[in-house]
Design a protein around this motif. Structure first.
Motif, PDB file in Angstrom:
ATOM      1  N   ARG A 167     -85.426  23.512 -97.163  1.00 30.82           N
ATOM      2  CA  ARG A 167     -84.623  24.019 -96.032  1.00 30.82           C
ATOM      3  C   ARG A 167     -84.693  25.544 -95.955  1.00 30.82           C
ATOM      4  O   ARG A 167     -84.972  26.110 -94.888  1.00 30.82           O
ATOM      5  CB  ARG A 167     -83.164  23.559 -96.193  1.00 30.82           C
ATOM      6  CG  ARG A 167     -82.221  24.098 -95.123  1.00 30.82           C
ATOM      7  CD  ARG A 167     -80.830  23.505 -95.269  1.00 30.82           C
ATOM      8  NE  ARG A 167     -80.247  23.704 -96.579  1.00 30.82           N
ATOM      9  CZ  ARG A 167     -79.675  24.836 -96.990  1.00 30.82           C
ATOM     10  NH1 ARG A 167     -79.630  25.892 -96.199  1.00 30.82           N
ATOM     11  NH2 ARG A 167     -79.152  24.941 -98.195  1.00 30.82           N
ATOM     12  N   LEU A 168     -84.476  26.204 -97.089  1.00 29.62           N
ATOM     13  CA  LEU A 168     -84.449  27.671 -97.092  1.00 29.62           C
ATOM     14  C   LEU A 168     -85.807  28.269 -96.721  1.00 29.62           C
ATOM     15  O   LEU A 168     -85.877  29.279 -96.021  1.00 29.62           O
ATOM     16  CB  LEU A 168     -84.008  28.194 -98.458  1.00 29.62           C
ATOM     17  CG  LEU A 168     -82.549  27.943 -98.850  1.00 29.62           C
ATOM     18  CD1 LEU A 168     -82.278  28.459-100.261  1.00 29.62           C
ATOM     19  CD2 LEU A 168     -81.589  28.593 -97.860  1.00 29.62           C
ATOM     20  N   GLN A 170     -87.924  27.125 -94.753  1.00 26.39           N
ATOM     21  CA  GLN A 170     -88.165  27.002 -93.308  1.00 26.39           C
ATOM     22  C   GLN A 170     -87.237  27.912 -92.502  1.00 26.39           C
ATOM     23  O   GLN A 170     -87.567  28.309 -91.388  1.00 26.39           O
ATOM     24  CB  GLN A 170     -87.978  25.545 -92.878  1.00 26.39           C
ATOM     25  CG  GLN A 170     -89.073  24.632 -93.407  1.00 26.39           C
ATOM     26  CD  GLN A 170     -88.794  23.164 -93.142  1.00 26.39           C
ATOM     27  OE1 GLN A 170     -89.086  22.644 -92.068  1.00 26.39           O
ATOM     28  NE2 GLN A 170     -88.213  22.493 -94.118  1.00 26.39           N
ATOM     29  N   GLU A 171     -86.094  28.268 -93.104  1.00 25.96           N
ATOM     30  CA  GLU A 171     -85.111  29.091 -92.400  1.00 25.96           C
ATOM     31  C   GLU A 171     -85.326  30.595 -92.605  1.00 25.96           C
ATOM     32  O   GLU A 171     -84.986  31.393 -91.744  1.00 25.96           O
ATOM     33  CB  GLU A 171     -83.689  28.757 -92.893  1.00 25.96           C
ATOM     34  CG  GLU A 171     -83.171  27.406 -92.471  1.00 25.96           C
ATOM     35  CD  GLU A 171     -81.822  27.081 -93.115  1.00 25.96           C
ATOM     36  OE1 GLU A 171     -81.294  26.006 -92.819  1.00 25.96           O
ATOM     37  OE2 GLU A 171     -81.299  27.884 -93.913  1.00 25.96           O
ATOM     38  N   ARG A 172     -85.888  30.975 -93.762  1.00 25.43           N
ATOM     39  CA  ARG A 172     -85.932  32.394 -94.130  1.00 25.43           C
ATOM     40  C   ARG A 172     -87.349  32.904 -94.340  1.00 25.43           C
ATOM     41  O   ARG A 172     -88.260  32.139 -94.644  1.00 25.43           O
ATOM     42  CB  ARG A 172     -85.125  32.622 -95.424  1.00 25.43           C
ATOM     43  CG  ARG A 172     -83.662  32.227 -95.286  1.00 25.43           C
ATOM     44  CD  ARG A 172     -82.913  32.546 -96.559  1.00 25.43           C
ATOM     45  NE  ARG A 172     -81.552  32.036 -96.541  1.00 25.43           N
ATOM     46  CZ  ARG A 172     -80.699  32.124 -97.556  1.00 25.43           C
ATOM     47  NH1 ARG A 172     -81.088  32.719 -98.677  1.00 25.43           N
ATOM     48  NH2 ARG A 172     -79.484  31.633 -97.458  1.00 25.43           N
ATOM     49  N   ASP A 173     -87.485  34.225 -94.218  1.00 28.26           N
ATOM     50  CA  ASP A 173     -88.784  34.860 -94.480  1.00 28.26           C
ATOM     51  C   ASP A 173     -89.026  35.046 -95.966  1.00 28.26           C
ATOM     52  O   ASP A 173     -90.161  35.064 -96.438  1.00 28.26           O
ATOM     53  CB  ASP A 173     -88.860  36.234 -93.788  1.00 28.26           C
ATOM     54  CG  ASP A 173     -88.818  36.095 -92.275  1.00 28.26           C
ATOM     55  OD1 ASP A 173     -89.308  35.060 -91.772  1.00 28.26           O
ATOM     56  OD2 ASP A 173     -88.273  36.997 -91.606  1.00 28.26           O
ATOM     57  N   SER A 174     -87.923  35.235 -96.731  1.00 28.66           N
ATOM     58  CA  SER A 174     -88.075  35.418 -98.175  1.00 28.66           C
ATOM     59  C   SER A 174     -86.844  34.886 -98.910  1.00 28.66           C
ATOM     60  O   SER A 174     -85.730  34.910 -98.371  1.00 28.66           O
ATOM     61  CB  SER A 174     -88.292  36.895 -98.524  1.00 28.66           C
ATOM     62  OG  SER A 174     -87.132  37.640 -98.227  1.00 28.66           O
ATOM     63  N   ILE A 175     -87.058  34.405-100.123  1.00 27.89           N
ATOM     64  CA  ILE A 175     -85.962  33.942-100.979  1.00 27.89           C
ATOM     65  C   ILE A 175     -86.219  34.407-102.411  1.00 27.89           C
ATOM     66  O   ILE A 175     -87.355  34.730-102.776  1.00 27.89           O
ATOM     67  CB  ILE A 175     -85.804  32.403-100.963  1.00 27.89           C
ATOM     68  CG1 ILE A 175     -87.113  31.704-101.392  1.00 27.89           C
ATOM     69  CG2 ILE A 175     -85.347  31.894 -99.616  1.00 27.89           C
ATOM     70  CD1 ILE A 175     -86.944  30.209-101.650  1.00 27.89           C
ATOM     71  N   LYS A 227     -93.337  25.473-102.403  1.00 32.52           N
ATOM     72  CA  LYS A 227     -93.935  26.248-101.312  1.00 32.52           C
ATOM     73  C   LYS A 227     -95.374  25.796-101.054  1.00 32.52           C
ATOM     74  O   LYS A 227     -95.789  25.618 -99.903  1.00 32.52           O
ATOM     75  CB  LYS A 227     -93.908  27.743-101.679  1.00 32.52           C
ATOM     76  CG  LYS A 227     -94.601  28.629-100.641  1.00 32.52           C
ATOM     77  CD  LYS A 227     -94.645  30.077-101.075  1.00 32.52           C
ATOM     78  CE  LYS A 227     -95.514  30.884-100.103  1.00 32.52           C
ATOM     79  NZ  LYS A 227     -95.562  32.317-100.431  1.00 32.52           N
ATOM     80  N   TYR A 232     -95.300  26.329 -96.828  1.00 32.85           N
ATOM     81  CA  TYR A 232     -94.351  27.232 -96.181  1.00 32.85           C
ATOM     82  C   TYR A 232     -94.853  28.675 -96.270  1.00 32.85           C
ATOM     83  O   TYR A 232     -95.544  29.041 -97.228  1.00 32.85           O
ATOM     84  CB  TYR A 232     -92.977  27.111 -96.850  1.00 32.85           C
ATOM     85  CG  TYR A 232     -92.415  25.702 -96.838  1.00 32.85           C
ATOM     86  CD1 TYR A 232     -92.198  25.017 -95.638  1.00 32.85           C
ATOM     87  CD2 TYR A 232     -92.109  25.044 -98.025  1.00 32.85           C
ATOM     88  CE1 TYR A 232     -91.693  23.719 -95.634  1.00 32.85           C
ATOM     89  CE2 TYR A 232     -91.599  23.749 -98.024  1.00 32.85           C
ATOM     90  CZ  TYR A 232     -91.402  23.101 -96.823  1.00 32.85           C
ATOM     91  OH  TYR A 232     -90.898  21.814 -96.815  1.00 32.85           O
ATOM     92  N   CYS A 234     -92.808  31.292 -96.381  1.00 36.84           N
ATOM     93  CA  CYS A 234     -91.735  32.096 -96.971  1.00 36.84           C
ATOM     94  C   CYS A 234     -92.214  32.827 -98.236  1.00 36.84           C
ATOM     95  O   CYS A 234     -92.954  32.265 -99.049  1.00 36.84           O
ATOM     96  CB  CYS A 234     -90.579  31.148 -97.321  1.00 36.84           C
ATOM     97  SG  CYS A 234     -89.188  31.928 -98.097  1.00 36.84           S
TER      98      CYS A 234
END
Length: 281
Positions: A167-168, A170-175, A227, A232, A234
């Motif tokens: 989920r993250l 797909q939602e964010r550019d970086s984690i 990833k 992804y 991200c």
């Protein structure tokens, strides 16, 4: 026909057993959610067990909210300790088989080598302490039980690290993901199959066993593999645990040694990447 009662039927492991059950029609499967097997009310639980009268119990139900357990201590111990004590007593009296699921969080994380079943336990959070108390009670009340310690469980079902990362990413550019906690993930479908294989084995040797997928990685490396398979875009960065404080401390090193379960039950345990790939298919 043997009657198998699966507690925690809606959890990750219970759900994966539900998927496999159709392949084993020679068993009468009972999948009990928290209303049918009430682990937080011992008087009700006693009545429910007597009603179901199982020949086998796969105890997959547990209190698993690691951080909340720091404040919900009594509830965590009721579910993870007292309820399993009652279940173990019941199975012993009825001569029923019991496989109870425990955790790598019974360890303090100070080891530098893979932990076998004889390694010293020393939980550093309430969840781990409640699960260790459950292990002890389980084998005290039913010395013929099998306890399986597992780690970093994920599945297509329920909430888990893999689904959160999907989920993250797909939602964010970086984690950022912690890179100093070492262990190995467990695909719940693999563990579910292992439990059935043990039940079907010609031998039943009680005691504690370890089970997780093969591999020694950090959560950060696990995230990189997620990833890769999810393709992804991200950016994933590694951070120390000190940069991501949580109410409950986590063991820094909890890699489980699986030699015993592989030798006794002749299990072939997949590498973590093989199993992770299965979830993405």
């Amino acid at each position: 026909m043997k009657k198998i009662l699966v507690t925690g039927a809606n959890g990750q492991l219970g759900s994966e057993l539900g998927v496999l059950a159709s392949k084993y029609p020679s068993y009468d499967w009972i999948f009990a959610d928290r209303t049918q097997i009430t682990l937080d009310n011992l008087e009700v639980l006693k009545l429910q067990l007597n009603e179901f009268q199982p020949d086998v119990i796969f105890n997959c139900g547990a209190y698993t909210a690691v951080d909340k357990a720091e404040t919900e201590t009594e509830l965590a111990f009721t579910i993870n300790h007292l309820a399993i004590e009652l279940i173990a007593k019941y199975t012993s009296e009825k001569n029923a088989k019991l496989i109870h699921i425990s955790t790598d969080y019974v360890f303090d994380g100070t080891s530098s080598i893979a932990l076998d079943e004889e390694a010293e336990t020393n939980p550093i959070n309430v969840y781990g302490a409640s699960k260790r108390a459950g292990e002890i009670a389980c084998l005290n009340k039913n010395p013929n039980a099998i306890v399986i310690r597992t780690s970093w469980v994920y599945s297509k079902f329920g909430n888990n690290f893999v689904k959160t990362m999907q989920r993250l990413m797909q939602e964010r550019d970086s984690i950022s993901v912690v890179n100093d906690q070492i262990g190995s993930p467990t695909y719940a479908a693999d563990l579910a199959q292992a439990m059935i294989d043990i039940l079907q084995s010609p031998q039943w040797i009680p005691g504690i066993y370890n089970y997780s997928n093969e591999g020694e990685i950090s959560w950060y490396e696990f995230a990189l593999a997620i990833k890769e398979f999810g393709r992804y875009n991200c950016n994933v960065g590694g951070i120390p645990s000190s940069s991501y404080p949580t109410p409950a401390k986590r063991p820094e090193f909890s890699l489980l040694d699986k030699k015993k379960i592989k030798a006794i039950y002749n299990l072939e345990i997949p590498d973590y990447k093989e199993s992770l790939k299965e979830m993405f298919v």
